[in-house]
Write an enzyme that holds these catalytic residues in place. Structure first.
Site, PDB file in Angstrom:
ATOM      1  N   SER A 210      47.306 -80.062 -61.771  1.00  0.00           N
ATOM      2  CA  SER A 210      47.531 -79.482 -60.452  1.00  0.00           C
ATOM      3  C   SER A 210      47.039 -80.453 -59.392  1.00  0.00           C
ATOM      4  O   SER A 210      45.971 -81.060 -59.537  1.00  0.00           O
ATOM      5  CB  SER A 210      46.775 -78.157 -60.348  1.00  0.00           C
TER       6      SER A 210
ATOM      7  N   CYS B 118      39.205 -67.222 -58.603  1.00  0.00           N
ATOM      8  CA  CYS B 118      40.192 -66.175 -58.835  1.00  0.00           C
ATOM      9  C   CYS B 118      39.512 -64.842 -59.065  1.00  0.00           C
ATOM     10  O   CYS B 118      40.080 -63.796 -58.813  1.00  0.00           O
ATOM     11  CB  CYS B 118      41.042 -66.518 -60.048  1.00  0.00           C
TER      12      CYS B 118
HETATM   13  C1  LIG Z   1      42.683 -74.142 -60.639  1.00  0.00           C
HETATM   14  C2  LIG Z   1      43.004 -74.033 -62.083  1.00  0.00           C
HETATM   15  C3  LIG Z   1      44.267 -73.570 -62.500  1.00  0.00           C
HETATM   16  C4  LIG Z   1      45.316 -73.074 -61.530  1.00  0.00           C
HETATM   17  O1  LIG Z   1      45.944 -74.117 -60.804  1.00  0.00           O
HETATM   18  P1  LIG Z   1      46.767 -73.758 -59.470  1.00  0.00           P
HETATM   19  O2  LIG Z   1      47.379 -75.063 -59.074  1.00  0.00           O
HETATM   20  O3  LIG Z   1      45.758 -73.260 -58.499  1.00  0.00           O
HETATM   21  O4  LIG Z   1      47.774 -72.744 -59.832  1.00  0.00           O
HETATM   22  C5  LIG Z   1      44.533 -73.539 -63.852  1.00  0.00           C
HETATM   23  N1  LIG Z   1      43.606 -73.924 -64.758  1.00  0.00           N
HETATM   24  C6  LIG Z   1      42.390 -74.377 -64.397  1.00  0.00           C
HETATM   25  C7  LIG Z   1      41.435 -74.812 -65.445  1.00  0.00           C
HETATM   26  C8  LIG Z   1      42.047 -74.437 -63.049  1.00  0.00           C
HETATM   27  O5  LIG Z   1      40.840 -74.859 -62.703  1.00  0.00           O
END
Ligand SMILES: *Cc1c(COP(=O)(O)O)cnc(C)c1O
Length: 395
Positions: free
Chosen positions: A207, A330
């Protein structure tokens, strides 16, 4: 007017956009607005930028550009990997092995597949935050089609043995089983080296907003041999793995952010993290640093302050202009203790007394000293008041 925290220590939730990345984004947004699927020049310029960005990110992963699918971020990458792979198998062969310390973006697609009739085994972690390779091996059956284990945990920073799990899955495949290995690399990507080929990782989620690029863009690595189908329909984009007009400026910004990762050595951030842990540990010798004995990300510190509420610490620090987090972004807003810390065997009270500090490239030593000082004072104050409330001294 927006208030931005003066001192930011919550980089595992998201990062500020680097100025160099903002410049790349701005240039692309203003000048490269063509649709990458159009055959005219405006489209071709967009296509060139998109493919250049793909090559940059793929080479950082030591992957081929054709193995990289652009997505809207980590959550979508995990959804495409898990749902897109598993739904392709017949009912007779549908079993997944994953872990109890995964991000909800892995756990929830797995729960959805359970509602669709797929069996899922959730392997726990030890007190050290590590998932044992032997426990993964023991959970795999002949009908297992997917193993999904994250590369680095977002709450503790603990690195998981992905190379050993990759080798295990590859051996099974070489012995004739149709089985693939996915890893949620969102927290590890850009912070620790990764070699997808050497580690035999078939699917790897990333991401952009965790590495100083904007939110809403990410990528999924899909090794050439993986029979992955898209999960949304409406176009043949991204080799039919992710329908929808490509976010070219987002991809360009992501690639710029990837290039910049090389100029920020992990040792600098690890130095800040160690400095913080030493100051807090010296002043409050009974705090517990979760996953400390395990290989960890250089930037993450998960601390349990017995007798002080984690949420209380987060709120008190916010009033002082410092951003930290209890649990993951989250799940904050709820008072539920972290599922990751519970999975490691912490008691609910201990999990509720925990705070995650995640450092980043723009933090400085004076920032960290100010944080440590405020954390120590706040924890002492909260402990005193909770001890008074309970009429017992908790130390
Ligand atoms: C932040 C995160 C995600 C989600 O990514 P987004 O781009 O915010 O949807 C998934 N897995 C982990 C381990 C994360 O830290």
């Amino acid at each position: 007017m927006y208030f931005l925290p003066l001192l930011y220590f919550d980089h595992n939730a998201t990062t500020p956009v680097a100025p160099e990345v903002a410049d790349a984004l701005d240039g692309s947004v203003r000048q490269v607005w063509g649709n990458a699927s159009s055959i005219h020049s405006a489209g071709q310029i967009a296509r060139q930028q998109l493919e250049q960005a793909r090559r940059t990110i793929a080479s950082f992963l030591r992957a081929k550009a054709t193995e990289l699918v652009f997505t809207s971020g980590g959550t979508e990458s995990n959804n495409i990997a898990i749902l897109g792979l598993v739904r392709g198998f017949t009912a007779a062969r549908k079993h997944i092995v994953t872990t109890t310390i995964e991000h909800p973006a892995v756990l929830e697609p797995c729960r959805q597949l359970e509602r669709e009739g797929v069996e899922v085994s959730y392997v726990g972690a030890g007190r050290n935050g590590v998932v044992a390779v032997e426990a993964i091996r023991a959970a795999i059956r002949s009908e297992t089609v997917l193993v999904s284990v994250m590369h680095a945990n977002n709450e503790t920073g603990v690195l998981q043995p992905v190379a050993a799990i990759g080798r295990l899955v590859r051996e099974l495949r070489e012995a004739g089983q149709t089985i693939y290995f996915h890893s949620d690399g969102v927290q590890a990507f850009g912070k620790v080296p990764v070699d997808l080929n050497a580690d035999a990782i078939d699917l790897y989620s990333t991401s952009a907003h965790k590495i100083y690029a904007p939110k809403g863009v990410g990528a999924l690595f899909v090794a050439k041999s993986v029979p992955l189908r898209g999960i949304q329909f409406g176009g043949r984009h991204e080799r039919e793995r992710r329908a929808g007009t490509e976010n070219v400026p987002g991809a360009v910004a992501f690639a710029r952010a990837v290039e910049l990762c090389a100029s920020y050595p992990a040792s600098f951030i690890a130095g800040l993290r160690d400095r913080f842990e030493k100051q807090v540990g010296d002043a409050l010798p009974d705090v517990q640093i979760n996953g400390r004995s395990s290989p960890r990300l250089p930037n993450t510190s998960s601390v349990t302050f017995h007798g002080a509420s984690g949420e209380g610490i987060v709120i008190a620090l916010d009033l002082l202009g410092m951003a930290v987090s209890s649990g993951s972004a989250c799940s904050s807003g709820s008072t539920e203790p972290s599922h990751v810390l519970l999975a490691m065997g912490l008691r609910r009270e201990e999990a509720r007394s925990s705070v995650r500090f995640s450092f980043g490239r723009y933090n400085t030593e004076p920032d960290v000293d100010a944080l440590a000082d405020s954390v120590i004072k706040t924890a002492r104050r909260l402990r005193k008041s909770s001890a008074k409330e309970a009429h017992v001294v908790t130390g």
